[in-house]
Design a protein around this motif. Structure first.
Motif, PDB file in Angstrom:
ATOM      1  N   VAL A 145     132.339 -23.815 131.621  1.00  0.00           N
ATOM      2  CA  VAL A 145     131.090 -24.515 131.337  1.00  0.00           C
ATOM      3  C   VAL A 145     130.943 -25.790 132.171  1.00  0.00           C
ATOM      4  CG1 VAL A 145     130.786 -23.586 129.016  1.00  0.00           C
ATOM      5  CG2 VAL A 145     132.100 -25.698 129.320  1.00  0.00           C
ATOM      6  N   PHE A 146     131.948 -26.139 132.940  1.00  0.00           N
ATOM      7  CA  PHE A 146     131.806 -27.299 133.830  1.00  0.00           C
ATOM      8  C   PHE A 146     131.403 -26.878 135.236  1.00  0.00           C
ATOM      9  CE2 PHE A 146     134.414 -29.019 130.418  1.00  0.00           C
ATOM     10  CZ  PHE A 146     133.727 -30.188 130.146  1.00  0.00           C
ATOM     11  N   THR A 147     131.884 -25.720 135.676  1.00  0.00           N
ATOM     12  CA  THR A 147     131.565 -25.285 137.039  1.00  0.00           C
ATOM     13  C   THR A 147     130.482 -24.211 137.058  1.00  0.00           C
ATOM     14  OG1 THR A 147     133.199 -23.510 136.997  1.00  0.00           O
ATOM     15  CG2 THR A 147     133.968 -25.699 137.697  1.00  0.00           C
ATOM     16  N   GLY A 148     130.269 -23.547 135.942  1.00  0.00           N
ATOM     17  CA  GLY A 148     129.320 -22.419 135.923  1.00  0.00           C
ATOM     18  C   GLY A 148     129.937 -21.142 136.450  1.00  0.00           C
ATOM     19  N   ARG A 149     131.212 -21.190 136.817  1.00  0.00           N
ATOM     20  CA  ARG A 149     131.848 -19.990 137.333  1.00  0.00           C
ATOM     21  C   ARG A 149     132.099 -19.018 136.169  1.00  0.00           C
ATOM     22  NH1 ARG A 149     135.147 -17.968 141.424  1.00  0.00           N
ATOM     23  NH2 ARG A 149     136.909 -16.751 140.642  1.00  0.00           N
ATOM     24  N   ALA A 150     131.583 -17.800 136.348  1.00  0.00           N
ATOM     25  CA  ALA A 150     131.739 -16.788 135.298  1.00  0.00           C
ATOM     26  C   ALA A 150     132.506 -15.610 135.862  1.00  0.00           C
ATOM     27  CB  ALA A 150     130.376 -16.333 134.789  1.00  0.00           C
ATOM     28  N   THR A 151     133.550 -15.225 135.156  1.00  0.00           N
ATOM     29  CA  THR A 151     134.367 -14.097 135.596  1.00  0.00           C
ATOM     30  C   THR A 151     134.165 -12.943 134.644  1.00  0.00           C
ATOM     31  OG1 THR A 151     136.012 -15.725 136.249  1.00  0.00           O
ATOM     32  CG2 THR A 151     136.708 -13.422 136.247  1.00  0.00           C
ATOM     33  N   ARG A 152     133.734 -11.796 135.215  1.00  0.00           N
ATOM     34  CA  ARG A 152     133.516 -10.648 134.351  1.00  0.00           C
ATOM     35  C   ARG A 152     134.860 -10.066 133.941  1.00  0.00           C
ATOM     36  NH1 ARG A 152     129.107  -6.150 135.877  1.00  0.00           N
ATOM     37  NH2 ARG A 152     130.729  -4.618 136.207  1.00  0.00           N
ATOM     38  N   VAL A 153     135.049  -9.891 132.654  1.00  0.00           N
ATOM     39  CA  VAL A 153     136.348  -9.438 132.147  1.00  0.00           C
ATOM     40  C   VAL A 153     136.322  -7.941 131.863  1.00  0.00           C
ATOM     41  CG1 VAL A 153     138.025  -9.714 130.272  1.00  0.00           C
ATOM     42  CG2 VAL A 153     136.828 -11.710 131.187  1.00  0.00           C
ATOM     43  N   LEU A 154     135.285  -7.489 131.198  1.00  0.00           N
ATOM     44  CA  LEU A 154     135.217  -6.058 130.889  1.00  0.00           C
ATOM     45  C   LEU A 154     133.810  -5.661 130.451  1.00  0.00           C
ATOM     46  CD1 LEU A 154     135.216  -6.005 127.534  1.00  0.00           C
ATOM     47  CD2 LEU A 154     137.651  -6.309 127.847  1.00  0.00           C
ATOM     48  N   LYS A 155     133.625  -4.347 130.425  1.00  0.00           N
ATOM     49  CA  LYS A 155     132.372  -3.771 129.944  1.00  0.00           C
ATOM     50  C   LYS A 155     132.638  -3.166 128.568  1.00  0.00           C
ATOM     51  CE  LYS A 155     129.141  -0.038 131.127  1.00  0.00           C
ATOM     52  NZ  LYS A 155     128.901   1.103 132.046  1.00  0.00           N
ATOM     53  N   SER A 156     131.669  -3.298 127.676  1.00  0.00           N
ATOM     54  CA  SER A 156     131.896  -2.776 126.323  1.00  0.00           C
ATOM     55  C   SER A 156     131.992  -1.254 126.368  1.00  0.00           C
ATOM     56  CB  SER A 156     130.764  -3.214 125.388  1.00  0.00           C
ATOM     57  OG  SER A 156     129.537  -2.628 125.780  1.00  0.00           O
ATOM     58  N   PRO A 157     132.823  -0.683 125.494  1.00  0.00           N
ATOM     59  CA  PRO A 157     132.955   0.778 125.472  1.00  0.00           C
ATOM     60  C   PRO A 157     131.813   1.455 124.726  1.00  0.00           C
ATOM     61  CG  PRO A 157     134.376  -0.200 123.835  1.00  0.00           C
ATOM     62  CD  PRO A 157     133.716  -1.342 124.545  1.00  0.00           C
ATOM     63  N   SER A 158     131.040   0.651 123.987  1.00  0.00           N
ATOM     64  CA  SER A 158     129.909   1.210 123.245  1.00  0.00           C
ATOM     65  C   SER A 158     128.718   0.275 123.419  1.00  0.00           C
ATOM     66  CB  SER A 158     130.265   1.366 121.757  1.00  0.00           C
ATOM     67  OG  SER A 158     130.721   0.135 121.245  1.00  0.00           O
ATOM     68  N   ALA A 201     136.206  -3.633 119.928  1.00  0.00           N
ATOM     69  CA  ALA A 201     134.771  -3.735 120.209  1.00  0.00           C
ATOM     70  C   ALA A 201     134.041  -2.957 119.124  1.00  0.00           C
ATOM     71  CB  ALA A 201     134.449  -3.164 121.585  1.00  0.00           C
ATOM     72  N   VAL A 202     132.930  -3.526 118.658  1.00  0.00           N
ATOM     73  CA  VAL A 202     132.144  -2.886 117.602  1.00  0.00           C
ATOM     74  C   VAL A 202     130.713  -2.747 118.100  1.00  0.00           C
ATOM     75  CG1 VAL A 202     131.357  -3.027 115.211  1.00  0.00           C
ATOM     76  CG2 VAL A 202     133.591  -3.978 115.841  1.00  0.00           C
ATOM     77  N   GLY A 203     130.276  -1.508 118.295  1.00  0.00           N
ATOM     78  CA  GLY A 203     128.927  -1.285 118.822  1.00  0.00           C
ATOM     79  C   GLY A 203     128.188  -0.219 118.038  1.00  0.00           C
ATOM     80  N   VAL A 204     127.181   0.349 118.691  1.00  0.00           N
ATOM     81  CA  VAL A 204     126.370   1.387 118.033  1.00  0.00           C
ATOM     82  C   VAL A 204     126.217   2.579 118.972  1.00  0.00           C
ATOM     83  CG1 VAL A 204     125.029  -0.255 116.655  1.00  0.00           C
ATOM     84  CG2 VAL A 204     124.188   0.432 118.888  1.00  0.00           C
ATOM     85  N   LEU A 205     125.814   3.714 118.414  1.00  0.00           N
ATOM     86  CA  LEU A 205     125.493   4.876 119.236  1.00  0.00           C
ATOM     87  C   LEU A 205     124.145   4.648 119.908  1.00  0.00           C
ATOM     88  CD1 LEU A 205     126.483   7.743 116.743  1.00  0.00           C
ATOM     89  CD2 LEU A 205     127.704   7.088 118.843  1.00  0.00           C
ATOM     90  N   PRO A 206     123.938   5.224 121.099  1.00  0.00           N
ATOM     91  CA  PRO A 206     122.669   4.958 121.804  1.00  0.00           C
ATOM     92  C   PRO A 206     121.449   5.520 121.094  1.00  0.00           C
ATOM     93  CG  PRO A 206     123.973   6.624 122.942  1.00  0.00           C
ATOM     94  CD  PRO A 206     124.844   6.059 121.876  1.00  0.00           C
ATOM     95  N   THR A 224     133.769   6.387 114.514  1.00  0.00           N
ATOM     96  CA  THR A 224     132.307   6.336 114.589  1.00  0.00           C
ATOM     97  C   THR A 224     131.791   6.623 113.182  1.00  0.00           C
ATOM     98  OG1 THR A 224     132.211   7.016 116.892  1.00  0.00           O
ATOM     99  CG2 THR A 224     130.243   7.413 115.568  1.00  0.00           C
ATOM    100  N   TYR A 225     130.923   5.762 112.735  1.00  0.00           N
ATOM    101  CA  TYR A 225     130.464   5.845 111.347  1.00  0.00           C
ATOM    102  C   TYR A 225     128.946   5.932 111.290  1.00  0.00           C
ATOM    103  CZ  TYR A 225     135.101   3.775 110.767  1.00  0.00           C
ATOM    104  OH  TYR A 225     136.435   3.516 110.826  1.00  0.00           O
ATOM    105  N   ARG A 226     128.467   6.705 110.328  1.00  0.00           N
ATOM    106  CA  ARG A 226     127.044   6.630 109.964  1.00  0.00           C
ATOM    107  C   ARG A 226     126.966   5.618 108.824  1.00  0.00           C
ATOM    108  NH1 ARG A 226     122.659   9.093 108.956  1.00  0.00           N
ATOM    109  NH2 ARG A 226     121.788   7.644 110.458  1.00  0.00           N
TER     110      ARG A 226
END
Lengths: 166, 682
Positions: free
Chosen positions: B187-200, B216-221, B242-244
């Protein structure tokens, strides 16, 4: 004889804290290096909490109400900062009086253990800046006690978190 | 793009005071017995948020100007003088803010408009109080209606310089669940490093004590009502479940503070309501912490050792249930609450040493006062009244009520009654909430209920079946029951209020927004003799239009939701719609709609209006040209509310149905397009 005692007492009070023989720090009985890290860390947390609560109780007995409570500014106290970075352990008490207009005066550092003097001085300087709501009468000998204590295990992550606050 | 103005003058409106708590309470003791002016009741708080700095030297506040712009002020604690202001020109406003350390504030800016209500992110900034410099550390521009995923959302702090940042790709919105990216942002330099993409899709992340991503907690498309949980093992995502949601889900929340083998889960797979569990990460063994049988928990309160000491829920009133009544933290909280009887107290921010806390104290008659609690001296002092022109004692009271529906199911509602009239045989407005599924009403201040009660009406809000918070079946089982039992619950609320002597059964109107608008019009279709009038605001009037038009219908998940909630049979949907059945309506109707509405599409209004006109029915309309799913700007809100009260006055109030409508024009009013069709009396 009584006069002599009083004179000695007065003389002692006038001598700067640094001129005294400082007490050795008696470390509270927390689990040591062979215990799980969390046990030692939680014990240290509880010791600090108890001391903080005793400070709260002491002030609340006086009925004083803060107008402004300053906190230490480490950048203005390089020696205190160095003591924290070195993880110097120790304890001290700052005793102070409050005038009817709410200002703090007669700030004394007492029971300062060896090596912790810069931190005692920093806190005394800070407490001088405290102001209280006007009181009916002066309040004497309010105590603020502090302890600096670190987990003994070598933990670089926690070493980066100095005890700058209360 | 952004220009910063220093506006110390604006800060003069911040009436920060330093008086003991009792003084403020005493000040609100003097009140009048006559109704307040509408403009007073609907006025907005000048101050939205107030946070103390970690070193206790400053307060930061966000304030709202008369034209709706949100600005930020920093005040010196000692003098209460404004030492810095952030005011953005054009459509930009200050959004959220937080203290990074004693000298730096993190600020998100948002696009403001009548349509988006400031939801679009316009970047993350850091303000250096010493140099007074502000710099953007994350771009993430974009705007979207109804809250989208654009821009970045700051998450947990990693160290003295870095935060987690969750980012949705540009262009994504409500209608589309994107994959999220996790960045590490300096937050001082603005440098952002991408760590990972969500699996859902639309995932949130769980971190362990070493700041490693573990879940990671997501939803079905294609399913809003789903939960997908992944666990990260050896740098790879492993599917955990995966839950309904109607059947329940097991959702990881966070790791234990001290025990590296325990993780906190929220779980309602084997019960109606949500319970909290400690789960052994190695064996999967589960240990129930607490579950309330009839309502989902809002929160489990843990002590410093991560022992559960209390839970919070809101079956009807906000309720704190001590699990360890003698625990010092529970005792401390009980003492704090005792200082503010019949009010809710929350800690909004604290100094780093945990000694001073900004409290927000709110109730059914007060949106919130700010207090400062110093645990060292044990004193609480009043800091700020965000609406100093209004006294809580002058506003109507709201109480929680419980009643039985016709099938015996217990329902919870909230009844607001006028301050200046006895609560007997009052004209009643039933006010169903929007949603409908998963949404519910709570006890607390509600501007609409206050405005109507101030005008002399009792207002009943009902957590009808289908609402959220009361368990899986209460929420999901009533899909496809719009207009059926969900509607009956509202009528049963009316009958309860009349039976209790509070409401005059011959003077009842029904009003609601969105789904509430659906229920209002369905009310006068289904039970034409029950209601003397109905007001639909941004309402859904035809389930077949809802199935085909509007933002929900534009995604696979939205289409599935519409099939699930409304049903797949067009004839059945028509049977549970009001527009095809306007011939059944006897009561006068008032339709209010935003012309840019994409949730309850404008077509609902057009077709209902045409149907009413074809029936030569008595009705009125009011359009808000620049509003989406509800008017946001104060001038429009004022005119809409005034028109509604005028309509109610003519049908269940002190005036005659044939009286001419009021002008509802105020200084600065927008003169919204209004129509009156006298029609043929029925």
């Amino acid at each position: 004889m009584r006069a002599l005692v009083l004179a000695l007492t007065a003389l002692v009070a006038a001598v700067p804290a640094g001129a005294h023989a400082l007490a050795d720090f008696v470390r509270p009985d927390c689990p040591g290096a062979d215990a799980p890290h969390s046990a030692e860390e939680r014990c240290i947390r509880d010791v600090r909490k108890q001391l903080q609560q005793s400070n709260f109780d002491a002030l609340q007995k006086t009925g004083l109400m803060f107008r402004y409570m300053a906190r230490p500014e480490l950048d203005q106290h390089p020696e205190a900062k160095a003591a924290i970075e070195k993880r110097t352990e120790g304890s001290f008490t700052v005793r102070f009086d409050v005038a009817p207009d709410g200002t703090v005066y007669n700030v004394r550092e007492v029971d300062v253990t060896a090596g912790i003097e810069p931190l005692a001085k920093m806190w005394a300087d800070t407490i001088r800046q405290w102001t209280f709501v006007k009181t009916g009468q002066a309040v004497a000998d309010v105590e603020h006690r502090r302890i600096y204590l670190y987990p003994r295990q070598d933990d670089a992550r926690r070493r980066d978190s100095p005890q700058a606050g209360l | 793009m952004m220009r910063r103005l220093h506006a110390a003058v604006i800060a003069a409106s911040l009436a920060l005071t330093q008086a003991p708590a009792g003084a403020a309470l005493a000040a609100s003791g003097a009140h009048s017995d006559s109704p307040l002016e509408l403009t007073q009741v609907i006025s907005r708080p000048k101050v939205v948020d107030l946070k103390i700095s970690p070193d206790g030297r400053h307060f930061a506040t966000t304030a709202v100007t008369d034209d709706g712009k949100t600005i930020l002020h920093v005040l010196d604690r000692r003098t209460m003088a404004v030492v810095h202001s952030e005011v953005y020109d054009g459509p930009l406003g200050v959004g959220e803010f937080s203290w990074h350390d004693a000298d730096h504030l993190l600020i998100t800016s948002t696009w403001k408009s009548e349509l988006t209500e400031g939801r679009g992110s316009a970047g993350i900034f850091i303000l250096d109080l010493r140099s007074q410099d502000i710099r953007r550390v994350w771009g993430g521009e974009g705007s979207t209606d109804y809250g989208g995923f654009e821009g970045g959302e700051l998450g947990a702090r990693i160290d003295d310089q870095h935060y987690w940042l969750t980012v949705g790709p540009s262009g994504s919105s409500y209608s589309e669940f994107p994959y999220f990216y996790l960045y590490k942002l300096n937050v001082f330099t603005g440098r952002a490093t991408r760590v990972l993409k969500s699996p859902s899709r639309a995932a949130s992340f769980v971190f362990n004590a070493d700041n490693e991503v573990t879940h990671a907690v997501g939803v079905l498309p294609d399913d809003f009502d789903s939960t997908v949980v992944h666990r990260r093992v050896g740098g790879e995502w492993v599917h955990e479940g995966t839950y309904r949601n109607p059947q329940g889900a097991r959702i990881p929340i966070r790791w234990h503070k001290w025990d590296p083998d325990k993780i906190l889960y929220r779980d309602n797979t084997d019960a109606q309501t949500i319970g909290y569990y400690w789960v052994d990460a190695n064996t999967g063994a589960r240990e129930l912490i607490h579950r309330e049988p009839r309502v989902d928990l809002d929160e489990v309160v843990f002590d410093d050792d991560d022992r559960a000491i209390a839970v919070k829920h809101q079956y009807d009133y906000p309720t704190y249930v001590p699990l360890q009544p003698d625990h010092p933290q529970v005792v401390r909280r009980q003492r704090l609450v005792a200082a503010f009887p019949n009010q809710q107290v929350s800690i909004e921010s604290s100094t780093a040493d945990g000694i001073e806390h900004v409290l927000r104290v709110h109730s059914d008659r007060d949106q919130g006062q700010f207090y400062l609690w110093n645990e060292y001296d044990g004193k609480i002092r009043h800091l700020l009244d965000p609406r100093p022109q209004l006294k809580a004692a002058d506003l109507p009271q709201t109480r929680a009520v419980r009643f039985k529906a016709r099938d015996g199911m217990e329902l919870v509602g909230y009844l607001t009654v006028p301050k200046h009239k006895p609560a007997e045989k009052l004209p009643l407005i039933v006010l169903p909430h929007g949603g409908p599924h998963g949404v519910r009403d709570f006890w607390g201040y509600d501007m609409e209920a206050a405005a109507f009660a101030n005008a002399g009406y009792a207002v009943l809000k009902v957590n009808y079946r289908g609402s959220g918070g009361y368990g899986k079946d209460f929420h999901y089982k009533w899909y496809r029951h719009w207009g059926l039992e969900m509607q009956d619950d509202l009528e049963d609320g009316v009958l309860w209020a009349a039976g209790a002597g509070i409401a005059d059964l011959s003077r009842v109107c029904i009003y609601g927004a969105s789904y509430g608008g659906y229920a209002a019009l369905m009310g006068v279709v289904k039970t034409p003799d029950r209601y003397k009038c109905a007001i639909g605001y941004v309402g859904v009037y035809d389930l077949n239009i809802m199935h085909e038009f509007g933002d929900i219908s534009r995604s696979k998940a939205g289409q599935k939701y519409l099939d699930d909630a409304l049903g797949t049979d067009p004839a059945d949907r028509a049977a549970r719609s009001s527009t095809p059945h306007v011939d059944r309506i006897k009561a006068p109707v008032f339709l209010v709609h935003g012309m840019q509405d994409d949730r309850a599409h404008y077509r609902h209004y057009e077709e209902m209006r045409a149907a009413l006109k074809a029936q030569n029915h008595r009705f009125e309309t009011l359009l808000v040209p620049r509003a989406g799913h509800g008017a946001r700007d104060l001038a429009s809100v004022r005119e809409v509310t005034c028109r509604m009260i005028d309509f109610l006055d003519r049908h269940i109030g002190d005036r005659e149905p044939t009286d001419a409508p009021d002008d509802c024009q105020f200084p600065g009013s927008k003169k919204l397009p209004y129509e009156y069709f006298a029609g043929a009396p029925r």
